[in-house]
Enzyme design. Sequence first.
Site, PDB file in Angstrom:
ATOM      1  N   ALA A  84      -3.409   3.789  -3.595  1.00  0.00           N
ATOM      2  CA  ALA A  84      -2.102   3.284  -3.189  1.00  0.00           C
ATOM      3  C   ALA A  84      -1.804   1.940  -3.845  1.00  0.00           C
ATOM      4  CB  ALA A  84      -2.071   3.129  -1.677  1.00  0.00           C
ATOM      5  N   LYS A  85      -2.851   1.201  -4.147  1.00  0.00           N
ATOM      6  CA  LYS A  85      -2.736  -0.144  -4.750  1.00  0.00           C
ATOM      7  C   LYS A  85      -1.743  -0.994  -3.965  1.00  0.00           C
ATOM      8  CE  LYS A  85      -4.362   1.286  -9.318  1.00  0.00           C
ATOM      9  NZ  LYS A  85      -4.491   2.762  -9.171  1.00  0.00           N
ATOM     10  N   ARG A  86      -1.776  -0.887  -2.640  1.00  0.00           N
ATOM     11  CA  ARG A  86      -0.848  -1.622  -1.815  1.00  0.00           C
ATOM     12  C   ARG A  86      -1.285  -3.075  -1.644  1.00  0.00           C
ATOM     13  NH1 ARG A  86       1.547   2.776  -2.776  1.00  0.00           N
ATOM     14  NH2 ARG A  86       2.606   3.966  -1.149  1.00  0.00           N
TER      15      ARG A  86
END
Lengths: 251, 251
Positions: A84-86
């Site tokens: 997600a690389k949030r």
Amino acid sequence: MDFLKRLKAAPRLWLGLDPRPERYPDAAAMRAHLFGVVEALAGVVGGVKPNLAFFEALGAEGMELLFALSAFAREKGLPLLFDAKRGDVPSTAKAYAEAYLARFPGAAITANPLLGRDALLPFFEAARAHGGMVFVLARTSNPGARDYLELETERGPLWRAILEDLEALNAKYEGRAGAVVGATHEGALEAARAVFSGWILAPGVGAQGGKLRPLERVIYPVSRALLYPEGRADVEASLAAARAFLAELAD
Amino acid sequence: MDFLKRLKAAPRLWLGLDPRPERYPDAAAMRAHLFGVVEALAGVVGGVKPNLAFFEALGAEGMELLFALSAFAREKGLPLLFDAKRGDVPSTAKAYAEAYLARFPGAAITANPLLGRDALLPFFEAARAHGGMVFVLARTSNPGARDYLELETERGPLWRAILEDLEALNAKYEGRAGAVVGATHEGALEAARAVFSGWILAPGVGAQGGKLRPLERVIYPVSRALLYPEGRADVEASLAAARAFLAELAD
């Protein structure tokens, strides 16, 4: 199902799920193929890593597919790593952690550390509460990693400062911190290992050209080359490709 | 509807949409309130900034709500700024750009620059193709901004290196580059302006305590203090709060 325990016991090869609608005649064919690959590769790969971008690109239906496919992978005994690389301010990071780590106990997520340690903590708290893990971007596989991640700072290259902080978080959260380090940069995995003792997710093998090497506590996600080997959406070809990658790892 | 043209003509106050399910008896009440606030504030605020985390936390239904509410805001003439803070390697960034900038022509997105300039380009290309904009994180409003964004590098503090690169992108993409600079840090907006001439999104006013000041090319998103003034989900109270913020800006 605790992600960290599963990681220790599972194969180092992970199936990246980056569905490309242009590979299929329609949405039903895509859905059938994705479920088919997950079923065929259960017991062969270590787990599945859906990249959320490709599901979001399909709109609300894509998110429904993401959640259904994730539930199916879990039924088949495959751990989930949401790519997600949030990253956001702490109160918002908490909502992202709820969205994936609380909804799927025993899952992991990739997180972007740019906003600082306070913004990472909600992910780690959720990982601890739900048997999950957090893989933090340290040095990505693309050429642009040079621009900021490899910039020299008062603490050495930025990626090293991030990994040093992650090493401390890993001690505090008892092994639940992982790092994302691209396998495309020569010597990057060894350089990361010098400052970070935890698990490393090493993208950039397969289509991006990096090699799979049997290093301690390193897992390799492969997306295109496993999901569409030689450009085809074919479950048998995916199984053959997975076995070839595992043989490479066993050498 | 071109985002940049709308931005120049619209009020500087933006409505942040961070729905909190605990404020409502049920999902239907939440939906009705969100649509009600958007309708009441059309013509009062400059646009709406949904923060994707809060929609994702609601699962696939939340994403359906996000897309429906976004379509409704557009019908009401309000530009959309998707607060997504996305960032990934180029081929994946392209999928994120498609998910929001191509799906909603004339919309903007927030992006995380950690992965470097090559990873930002797909957002800018999509913004140019679809009349949108890209707001890149430079210095966020949380205390953790100290950890990496304010780290001293060979190019000065990291936030300044990001803004310098953004200034070049802004020239190349004819004004379609914006920066996110938290209004919570003393003097941060002025320091950013010294190196970046484009539009600035300045979070941190309202609940986070920063002040609204009528600066050139600066817009202020307000979430909690506009959506739940004094902790209440009440459309009339939101309208009154918006008018009070606009009066602060007009002083």
